[in-house]
Write a protein that holds these residues in place. Sequence first.
Motif, PDB file in Angstrom:
ATOM      1  N   PRO A  70     -19.075   9.651 -27.802  1.00 33.87           N
ATOM      2  CA  PRO A  70     -18.067   9.561 -26.740  1.00 33.87           C
ATOM      3  C   PRO A  70     -18.126  10.732 -25.766  1.00 33.87           C
ATOM      4  O   PRO A  70     -17.937  10.556 -24.562  1.00 33.87           O
ATOM      5  N   GLU A  71     -18.416  11.930 -26.271  1.00 33.16           N
ATOM      6  CA  GLU A  71     -18.443  13.100 -25.388  1.00 33.16           C
ATOM      7  C   GLU A  71     -19.569  13.013 -24.350  1.00 33.16           C
ATOM      8  O   GLU A  71     -19.455  13.549 -23.247  1.00 33.16           O
ATOM      9  N   SER A  73     -20.723  10.124 -22.937  1.00 36.64           N
ATOM     10  CA  SER A  73     -20.223   9.203 -21.903  1.00 36.64           C
ATOM     11  C   SER A  73     -19.188   9.898 -21.018  1.00 36.64           C
ATOM     12  O   SER A  73     -19.162   9.690 -19.796  1.00 36.64           O
ATOM     13  N   GLU A  74     -18.355  10.718 -21.643  1.00 35.94           N
ATOM     14  CA  GLU A  74     -17.335  11.441 -20.872  1.00 35.94           C
ATOM     15  C   GLU A  74     -17.976  12.398 -19.873  1.00 35.94           C
ATOM     16  O   GLU A  74     -17.547  12.507 -18.721  1.00 35.94           O
ATOM     17  N   GLN A  75     -19.033  13.093 -20.318  1.00 35.64           N
ATOM     18  CA  GLN A  75     -19.750  14.006 -19.415  1.00 35.64           C
ATOM     19  C   GLN A  75     -20.295  13.255 -18.198  1.00 35.64           C
ATOM     20  O   GLN A  75     -20.183  13.708 -17.061  1.00 35.64           O
ATOM     21  N   ASN A  77     -19.299  10.323 -16.987  1.00 34.92           N
ATOM     22  CA  ASN A  77     -18.190   9.818 -16.167  1.00 34.92           C
ATOM     23  C   ASN A  77     -17.599  10.904 -15.274  1.00 34.92           C
ATOM     24  O   ASN A  77     -17.251  10.641 -14.114  1.00 34.92           O
ATOM     25  N   GLU A  78     -17.516  12.107 -15.818  1.00 32.93           N
ATOM     26  CA  GLU A  78     -16.945  13.222 -15.040  1.00 32.93           C
ATOM     27  C   GLU A  78     -17.793  13.551 -13.813  1.00 32.93           C
ATOM     28  O   GLU A  78     -17.281  14.032 -12.802  1.00 32.93           O
ATOM     29  N   GLU A  80     -19.295  11.338 -12.020  1.00 38.26           N
ATOM     30  CA  GLU A  80     -19.104  10.228 -11.080  1.00 38.26           C
ATOM     31  C   GLU A  80     -20.402   9.826 -10.366  1.00 38.26           C
ATOM     32  O   GLU A  80     -20.484   9.802  -9.143  1.00 38.26           O
ATOM     33  N   LYS A  95     -22.400   1.203 -22.780  1.00 41.31           N
ATOM     34  CA  LYS A  95     -21.324   2.040 -22.242  1.00 41.31           C
ATOM     35  C   LYS A  95     -21.874   3.210 -21.416  1.00 41.31           C
ATOM     36  O   LYS A  95     -21.138   3.836 -20.661  1.00 41.31           O
ATOM     37  N   ILE A  99     -22.020   2.761 -16.445  1.00 42.80           N
ATOM     38  CA  ILE A  99     -21.125   3.729 -15.796  1.00 42.80           C
ATOM     39  C   ILE A  99     -21.198   3.689 -14.260  1.00 42.80           C
ATOM     40  O   ILE A  99     -20.163   3.570 -13.597  1.00 42.80           O
TER      41      ILE A  99
END
Length: 314
Positions: A70-71, A73-75, A77-78, A80, A95, A99
């Motif tokens: 998850p971390e 994907s979060e990176q 997404n941040e 953009e 996932k 993005i």
Amino acid sequence: MSKKIIFFGTPTFAVKCLEKIVEEKFNVVAVVTAPDRPAGRGRQIKTSAVKQFAEAQNIPILQPIKLKAPEFSEQLNEMEPDLMIVVAFRMLPKKVWSIPPRGTFNLHASLLPAYRGAAPINWAIINQEKYSGVTTFLINEEIDSGAILLQEKVVIEEEDTAGSLHDKLAEKGSELICKTIRGIFEGSITPQKQEIRGSEKAAPKLNKENIFIDWDQPLEAIQAKIKGLSPYPGARFNWIEDDKIAVIKIFEAEMVMENHHFNPKQVIIKDKKILIAHPSGFLNCKILQFPNKKQMNAVDLLNGYSFSNKVEVS
């Protein structure tokens, strides 16, 4: 602000593409590459070719161990990203590739749907194809099966090896990637579904079994296999001398088409040449590598070693 791109890649093939993207002034906000790993006899930590280039360009680098974490994907997404590009990397989970709003596309070193798989460059040479090419396509859940964006054909010359074709395709692929980026952002590319006709050849991963030479094949096929596995990983065969078997790598050879009285698979040392008898003639072995030795041409090898009169291959 220019559109943001994240690039995924690891080996030298991917570096050529990343170099071109940077040269064309596209906004690469991060590079994702394989984690550093110990390699070689000394187990020294080795970084990927892509990481080395990205560091020199001061591009932020991500090296996830688990792509589904998850971390990670979060990176992403941040940051953009508007678009993500994949060249010679692992299969991405949905996932991750879903993005960016403009999608994620891959560069493959064949004219898809032909030669889907891990080793398209090698198998195109091994199978004696007259041409290969590069394809950009949108990533989906299945390997190398997404909608095609753009393609470019590349002629395979008679003297080409996997190494020389690799360089040609990397050059052509880097140009095609930039053309694809522009087309996506301009909205001028219409993705086309891959049409499967049923005659497409695959490009499976190279392994210990499929890199061995089959001496019952025609000489042309044997030479093609040597070219298709040169300079890496090298075609293999068994060298049988005095009931001892050694696995030899061969990187360059030429066909000698002539009649003779020797038994097939017999090794003949003649005029500073290492010849392997075949029903159609001989395979003149030019560059070989014996176990625990460096690559050597036949002349140097014969200057330093003496072989028994009874040697054959399998």
